[in-house]
Design an enzyme around this catalytic site. Sequence first.
Site, PDB file in Angstrom:
ATOM      1  N   GLU A 134       0.845  -1.197   0.000  1.00 12.37           N
ATOM      2  CA  GLU A 134       0.000   0.000   0.000  1.00 12.37           C
ATOM      3  C   GLU A 134       0.881   1.248   0.000  1.00 12.37           C
ATOM      4  O   GLU A 134       0.584   2.224   0.692  1.00 12.37           O
ATOM      5  CB  GLU A 134      -0.923   0.035   1.227  1.00 12.37           C
ATOM      6  CG  GLU A 134      -1.868  -1.145   1.316  1.00 12.37           C
ATOM      7  CD  GLU A 134      -2.936  -0.966   2.396  1.00 12.37           C
ATOM      8  OE1 GLU A 134      -4.110  -1.046   2.072  1.00 12.37           O
ATOM      9  OE2 GLU A 134      -2.567  -0.736   3.570  1.00 12.37           O
ATOM     10  N   CYS A 181     -10.808   2.710   6.494  1.00 17.01           N
ATOM     11  CA  CYS A 181     -10.124   3.968   6.774  1.00 17.01           C
ATOM     12  C   CYS A 181     -10.522   5.094   5.829  1.00 17.01           C
ATOM     13  O   CYS A 181     -10.613   6.258   6.232  1.00 17.01           O
ATOM     14  CB  CYS A 181      -8.612   3.767   6.719  1.00 17.01           C
ATOM     15  SG  CYS A 181      -8.047   2.879   5.255  1.00 17.01           S
TER      16      CYS A 181
END
Lengths: 636, 636
Positions: free
Chosen positions: B303, B397
């Site tokens: 990520e 998130c």
Amino acid sequence: MTLTPLPLTAVRLNDDFWSPLMAVNRTATLPIQRHQCQITGRLDAFTWTPGCGRPEPHIYWDSDVAKWIEAAGYSLATCPDPALEKQVDDVIDTMASAQAPDGYLNSHYLVVETDKRWSNLRDCHELYCAGHLIEGAVAYFQGTGKRKLLDVMCRYADYIIATFGTGPGQKRGYCGHEEIELALVKLARATGQAKYLDQARYFIEERGRQPYYFHLEAAARGEDPKNYHFHTYDYLQANVPIRELTEVAGHAVRAMYYFAGATDLAAATGDKTLLAACRRLWKNLTGRRMYITGGIGPTRTNEGFTFDYDLPNESAYAETCAAIALVFWAHRMLHLDPDSQYADVMERALYNGILSGVSRDGQRFFYVNPLALYPPMLNPKDTFFGGRRQDWFGCACCPPNVARLIASLPGYVYSSNPREAWVHLYAAGEAALEVADTKLTLTQATAYPWDGEVSLTVSPETPATFTLALRIPGWCRKASLRVNGKPIGLASITKKGYARIKRLWSPGDKVSLSLAMPVERIATHPKVRHNAGRVALQRGPVVYCLEHVENGSDLNSVILPRSSSFKLVHGPSALGSVPMLTAKALRPDGAAWRDDLYHPIDPKSAGKKPFTLKAIPYYLWANRAPGEMLVWILEG
Amino acid sequence: MTLTPLPLTAVRLNDDFWSPLMAVNRTATLPIQRHQCQITGRLDAFTWTPGCGRPEPHIYWDSDVAKWIEAAGYSLATCPDPALEKQVDDVIDTMASAQAPDGYLNSHYLVVETDKRWSNLRDCHELYCAGHLIEGAVAYFQGTGKRKLLDVMCRYADYIIATFGTGPGQKRGYCGHEEIELALVKLARATGQAKYLDQARYFIEERGRQPYYFHLEAAARGEDPKNYHFHTYDYLQANVPIRELTEVAGHAVRAMYYFAGATDLAAATGDKTLLAACRRLWKNLTGRRMYITGGIGPTRTNEGFTFDYDLPNESAYAETCAAIALVFWAHRMLHLDPDSQYADVMERALYNGILSGVSRDGQRFFYVNPLALYPPMLNPKDTFFGGRRQDWFGCACCPPNVARLIASLPGYVYSSNPREAWVHLYAAGEAALEVADTKLTLTQATAYPWDGEVSLTVSPETPATFTLALRIPGWCRKASLRVNGKPIGLASITKKGYARIKRLWSPGDKVSLSLAMPVERIATHPKVRHNAGRVALQRGPVVYCLEHVENGSDLNSVILPRSSSFKLVHGPSALGSVPMLTAKALRPDGAAWRDDLYHPIDPKSAGKKPFTLKAIPYYLWANRAPGEMLVWILEG
């Protein structure tokens, strides 16, 4: 009318392209591969015992040794070598001694998991190893006349016939990795025994039928079939029977071996529905899923196929074995349905995506053959995508596969049937065959693939009428032909890509084929999104690439103007002085960007620096310092 | 001289771009996110008990609720909403009741793994959740004046201070996911308590020191630190102390939150070496590792970051949170070192790679924001790369991160210091501030980002001398300025990208800024191999893309001739009628290829079909039928 390839022993090459490669294969590659099989424990796998200090024989190992035996068999057919023959005989003796009384022969299951025989056809390669041993046995028998391993493998094959089938008490299984099918056809041809062909037919016809054997087998092991690592039997072409397959899918080598076996079966049985399936799959593969190098199988995920027109370059898996297996299939399609489209693909793979799999010195090997290499993206621990050929691999399928292919190369050049002599590939040398009940010598003189002039001398023992069929390569847009100096129009005599010269041939008749061989800019179908705006350079059958050594870095941004023409120059001696292509090109001025990442541009302004681009044959890449490489060049 | 952003309550937007988005955020997104927090168990996590039938609170969950509270706090600051306030108060009551006597507050470790508190800082996000709760507490306090959660979090922070540090009996740990650092700085500012700043400093300075705390901690758990999933502490920026970091590496959101916190610390302490480190990292990030959309972190693997100039488009991860976190960092750099390069990046991310993260209706969200979508490559089960925004995510998130950013948007427009008023972003509305000891109203009228004309009315209570600094955006190549109708030369008054107008300002003074806003073709540094030969279209701060709806398929092979000019037309009402760009373009004639995959081309022949290309703002993609999308267009 179908064709039969000339046996290896009937063809002698003395060209400057393949002959040196065959010599390197014989003198460097074969000894190295025996050495690797020895130091890794493969050669002595059958005598492994717990606690002997050697690693446990792995389920793949027999196939590696088998391919080395097969390569040795081909090599011995064209070039006797008593020392090599002795090495093979010793290995065969070990194998023969290890064979179980019922005929079974697999090192892993005879010495490691002795109670697990045939318990996991899906994953464990038993029949695959058997297939390679059969191919090795046939090649060694044909190359040396020695039938010890052939007899061993007939006994094993008989046991396989008894074990697998639809009869009472038989297992309705087939191998997770196809290979046994084409091997059994070879065994049938070598022995004249139809039962081996019948067994190949069983394996091909049973594959993909429901209920799935792999389901039942997994349940019998106490496993949930849903936990299969590859999720779907597409991976091993066992989701549906072959006639229902609509596209090439799954693991590329598996698929090619399967379709090669199916083509053999269609040829042997005349089954039109099977041939139709093969043709449909061929069209999908070569029209939508094949790299320009003849590499196939774009992704590492399944070592195989994804979707139509998905041909990424940097991440191209394009396993060496897969391109080799494509040649096997193409060769079989060609002989069942003589059409140059098959020979064109065969040639494409041979001169590009297969030869890239081995170093010039025959000592190191690529498992994968990407069409672009950008060093910063490499993981130095990755032996596959690291941009350096390796000595060997844990799963060592590719090195001995290259070896057996190169050793058997003369067998791909000519074919015949009772009324026709066919020339598929151009390479200087001589072939002996019989056509129209007449013994015939064909002598080729050519500097192919670096030159398109081919001269053939046709020498029947006595004058005879037959057809000489010469392939007009798909890459060639302007060919001309002369017989004894007299021009012959090609249009009227060319059918399915072969010029068919039917006449009364007399000893010493000369045929001159002239294939115009300019550098071509090749574009890709617009659905191949990776190559949009880019061209590859090809001359004759040879695909070229840019390498860092001559062209520096950031090759993706190099621009080949549409107006640039090409020159041929001798390449570096490190690459054998083969022709290199040069052209005027441009590249952005990186320094002018300073620290900017994005920049508005005036469409009129160039901001590019000229330089001379130098392209080398793709198959020779990574034979010098490791670094950037690119096949598809931006055109501007 | 540094800057201070105007508080949210001092800025009112009434523009046609952000105000409607804020309304959607308030009326659709916030209720949806509360609902999602409720149905997934997040809202009641602190009252979870074994056997209660709800899923176990996950280690991330507190942060999702915290970001929703933070968003609510910002929203309430600009738009009172008693119902929303009641909802938040209820959640805060639950949290306050759940707080341990020592101040500890984390749902997972209070109700699930009750004996594992602080046992795995590397992976388990305890301090990360604490940080988000602190940010929520500060925002809610500032938006409503209510300090219940702020007091709770001060008690928790006091406990954290007691627990972590270099003193005897303290743990020398820091969080595997940075966030607590910037949160503690916010808490220090909100409470005036330096101890929280000191603790932020501890976490920042300790990170990456040897012996590695994560090593010791893993060993204490009986684990081998070598088995760390990400192999290297690069992933969480803990391989070396911050001043030794030479490039942005690892997980992108972690890195941005870290650097934002470090910039806060540098601002608060005046630490020049820390600022130098931040500048070096900023240069690496924005000069080599940032998408044109402001998206960062190209790969799903971590990520995060890979290597310089690696910006693949189809596989771009470019997490919504990472672009948001980049804005946080940019905003802090801008205030410490007023320079338009920071505001330019902030604006780039805001108008492109962040807004793409939420659907027009505010109800669905992208976690990743690729710059090209080719549907055949999608895995339909992949909620990240599927080309469709999702209701929510298991690891949720991004949605509340977008919500808190949009709710706080007015806070990014203006800043001030005692002698200067600064305008960073252009959006119609009004700001109240105090400069040169004079109360001042700034009124902006503009149709930005669709038009470059900006009119500012400067109204001090009484005439006063101060500097009005206006950002000249980096995308603008021709700007002009008038004050009360009189042209002012920009060259002499522009410094670090801001036009600084120092004069005696009287009530009603008019400033007109005219920013030429043609469509620009943007090229990328030649080392970005993915964009070679391609351009992106940008107008003002808005990056455009091609979508299948207007342009059909195979967008990668669309060619934008260098000679094509652009027209602006109103886009479809489904996209809010924002300006669409059109231009004459070409595309290969796929039908002409029939079944060919490769084809030699004559460099003179076109074989292309003309069509009118239509580009929409990138941030609006995937708001209609899912399908192909492309930012970087081949130029020819």
